[in-house]
Design an enzyme around this catalytic site. Structure first.
Site, mmCIF file in Angstrom:
data_model
loop_
_atom_site.group_PDB
_atom_site.id
_atom_site.type_symbol
_atom_site.label_atom_id
_atom_site.label_comp_id
_atom_site.label_asym_id
_atom_site.label_seq_id
_atom_site.Cartn_x
_atom_site.Cartn_y
_atom_site.Cartn_z
ATOM 1 N N CYS A 29 0.849 -1.192 0.000
ATOM 2 C CA CYS A 29 0.000 0.000 0.000
ATOM 3 C C CYS A 29 0.887 1.246 0.000
ATOM 4 O O CYS A 29 1.985 1.244 0.554
ATOM 5 C CB CYS A 29 -0.880 -0.015 1.252
ATOM 6 S SG CYS A 29 -1.889 1.455 1.481
ATOM 7 N N CYS A 74 -7.853 -1.418 7.242
ATOM 8 C CA CYS A 74 -7.079 -0.178 7.219
ATOM 9 C C CYS A 74 -7.138 0.459 8.595
ATOM 10 O O CYS A 74 -8.211 0.562 9.197
ATOM 11 C CB CYS A 74 -7.641 0.784 6.166
ATOM 12 S SG CYS A 74 -6.743 2.355 6.091
ATOM 13 N N GLN A 96 -10.033 19.499 7.470
ATOM 14 C CA GLN A 96 -8.822 18.801 7.915
ATOM 15 C C GLN A 96 -9.166 17.367 8.295
ATOM 16 O O GLN A 96 -10.104 17.129 9.060
ATOM 17 C CB GLN A 96 -8.205 19.523 9.111
ATOM 18 C CG GLN A 96 -7.561 20.852 8.773
ATOM 19 C CD GLN A 96 -6.173 20.715 8.149
ATOM 20 O OE1 GLN A 96 -5.686 19.612 7.941
ATOM 21 N NE2 GLN A 96 -5.548 21.834 7.847
ATOM 22 N N GLU A 100 -10.612 32.350 -1.048
ATOM 23 C CA GLU A 100 -10.396 30.946 -1.440
ATOM 24 C C GLU A 100 -10.733 30.817 -2.927
ATOM 25 O O GLU A 100 -11.658 31.460 -3.415
ATOM 26 C CB GLU A 100 -11.304 30.033 -0.602
ATOM 27 C CG GLU A 100 -11.453 28.620 -1.079
ATOM 28 C CD GLU A 100 -10.166 27.846 -1.055
ATOM 29 O OE1 GLU A 100 -9.894 27.155 -2.050
ATOM 30 O OE2 GLU A 100 -9.428 27.935 -0.057
ATOM 31 N N ASP A 113 -2.826 29.765 4.754
ATOM 32 C CA ASP A 113 -2.733 28.309 4.847
ATOM 33 C C ASP A 113 -2.835 27.727 3.436
ATOM 34 O O ASP A 113 -3.846 27.128 3.065
ATOM 35 C CB ASP A 113 -3.857 27.774 5.746
ATOM 36 C CG ASP A 113 -3.748 26.277 6.004
ATOM 37 O OD1 ASP A 113 -2.764 25.656 5.566
ATOM 38 O OD2 ASP A 113 -4.661 25.716 6.640
ATOM 39 N N CYS A 171 1.615 22.819 5.034
ATOM 40 C CA CYS A 171 1.733 21.360 5.059
ATOM 41 C C CYS A 171 2.956 20.903 4.277
ATOM 42 O O CYS A 171 3.125 19.715 4.009
ATOM 43 C CB CYS A 171 0.463 20.702 4.498
ATOM 44 S SG CYS A 171 0.081 21.192 2.794
#
Length: 478
Positions: A84, A179, A307, A357, A406, A433
């Protein structure tokens, strides 16, 4: 085979010490000046390495003899580890994962942004390292990944799969038994739907021929206990859809939002597809206490961005709020606001929040999230950030006291960074991130801003991904 017709012999390096771990989860070793990227290797391992792919200055290899295992090495708990594409750091202790994530942020900021990071705080660990995701997407395929020893010529072989893509293979799906990323009923739902579809003879999608009835399965869960299931069909008839939906409803009555999509396009994206509600509303709810005596409720639809680690998302927003140190009279710009989660989270602690956005449906979500929480001091705008955040926009809405940004993994567009330099907000809180693209942006911003605080956050245990929050303050001498 080599040119002479003889089998090619792969080169072997002996007694290689693994010194680091790369982004894709491979260990890093050196043999003189030759860099080795080694499958399933952990920093501290000493091993003999067989190179199966070689370039001028580096090679990719695998361990053929583990001479001395690293102190950071541990047994992977998932049967699918290594095949995986997810959870690539499972063979490394969680403490070691945190150490190397902290190092990744440190290295990016010092090497790329060339800033001092001695004041960086210790990474915030995830309270749960299993079953921490609130969303998973699985793919149906009639081209199951076959393990060694399985005979693809065997006509009795079940080639249907419901699971995840094999890394680097768009056409091969690994059938997943269990999983560890999402709590039940996620596994039970997937396995039951998989079994039912096979028993009923419902066809699975063929990504090359673009045929088959079943295409994707998306499961969203929330801290409120609500569950959303979205079944994406390709070429299915009405009877197949209704039978499968009825099966899910009868066997999983706890599902509060049961939806389906008919997607006959060449790609899997659902953002331009009509969602049909078979049972319940087209959304579930998530909740967050904002630390000021208010619980913020978020409406999460099938296309909403939220998130995926709910507990750590709260921690991330708390850090963002605390870095900004709001007094109550600030005008805040929230860039890349998504569904307005941060904007609504901080709204009662500031004068006004202006969110921007590029995804229009996300802006619709942001406005709804303000309405259902009776928040009246937010404004949201849709459009490409570099086109929206211009001088006229700032003139109309006011110069911000704080900018929260962000951006996606690619970081901010160079034009957006240039706009921030022109606006000169006293504070910028940069949530990222991807520490490398964040560092690239900070290299430009450091001409006017000091990096005051740095706080990494682990959102995704057993992966290389790490979030990082940085507080920038405008220098007084400008």
């Amino acid at each position: 085979m080599g040119r002479s017709g003889k089998p090619r012999v792969n080169k072997v390096f002996e007694n290689v010490t693994v010194i680091d771990i790369a982004e894709e989860g491979k260990g890093v070793g050196k043999a003189d000046d030759f860099v080795l990227f080694i499958e399933k290797a952990v920093p501290g391992d000493i091993a003999d390495i067989e190179v199966y792919r070689s370039k001028k200055n580096f090679g990719e290899g695998k361990i053929i003899r583990l001479i001395q295992p690293s102190e950071h090495r541990t047994e992977a708990f998932c049967e699918h580890f290594g095949t995986c594409g997810g959870c690539k750091w499972q063979h490394m202790t969680y403490d070691a994962q945190l150490k190397f994530k902290q190092k990744a942020v440190h290295d990016a900021l010092t090497r790329i942004a060339k800033i001092e990071v001695e004041h960086m705080d210790a990474i915030v660990p995830s309270p749960a390292d299993r079953y921490y995701r609130n969303k998973l997407e699985y793919t149906f395929s009639n081209k199951r990944w076959l393990y060694d020893g399985e005979n693809r010529e065997d006509e009795t072989l079940d080639m249907n799969a419901l699971g995840f893509h094999i890394p680097g293979r768009f056409d091969k799906i690994l059938n997943i038994n269990h999983c560890y990323l999402q709590a039940e009923p996620s596994n039970d739902l997937r396995n039951s739907i998989n079994q039912y579809a096979k028993e009923q003879g419902i066809s699975y999608y063929d990504v090359r021929q673009h045929t088959g009835a079943l295409r994707n399965l998306i499961i969203r869960t929330s801290s409120t206990g609500e569950i959303m299931v979205i079944v994406v069909f390709a070429h299915a008839d009405e009877e197949q859809v209704n039978k499968l939906m009825s099966f899910v409803d009868a066997n999983f009555p706890q599902v509060t939002s049961l939806l389906y999509i008919l997607n006959t396009k060449m790609n899997d994206t659902i953002f331009d597809q009509e969602v049909v509600s078979w049972k319940g509303p087209e959304y579930i709810h998530e909740e967050m206490a904002n630390g000021h005596g208010k619980v913020i409720r978020f409406r999460v639809g099938p296309k909403s961005f939220y998130q995926t680690n709910s507990i750590q998302a709260l921690k991330l927003y708390e850090i963002t709020r605390d870095f900004a140190q709001f007094k109550g009279d600030e005008l805040v710009y929230d860039l890349y606001t998504g569904a307005g989660t941060i904007a609504n989270f901080i709204a009662d602690q500031v004068r006004e929040v202006v969110g921007v956005e590029y995804v229009p449906t996300a802006i619709d979500d942001a406005k709804v999230n303000s309405q259902i929480n009776n928040i009246t001091n937010t404004k949201f705008f849709a459009g490409d950030m570099k086109d929206v955040l211009v001088a006229d926009f700032v003139a109309e809405h006011g110069k911000p006291d704080v900018i929260i940004t962000d951006p996606p993994r690619a970081g901010m567009h160079a034009d957006v960074v240039a706009r921030l330099m022109e606006i000169e907000a006293p504070k910028i809180v940069y949530v990222s991130c991807n520490a490398a693209t964040q560092a690239r942006d900070l290299l430009v911003l450091k001409e006017k801003y000091d990096t005051v605080k740095i706080q990494p956050v682990d959102m995704f245990p057993h992966t290389q991904h790490v979030e990082n929050v940085v507080l920038l303050t405008l220098r007084d001498d400008l």
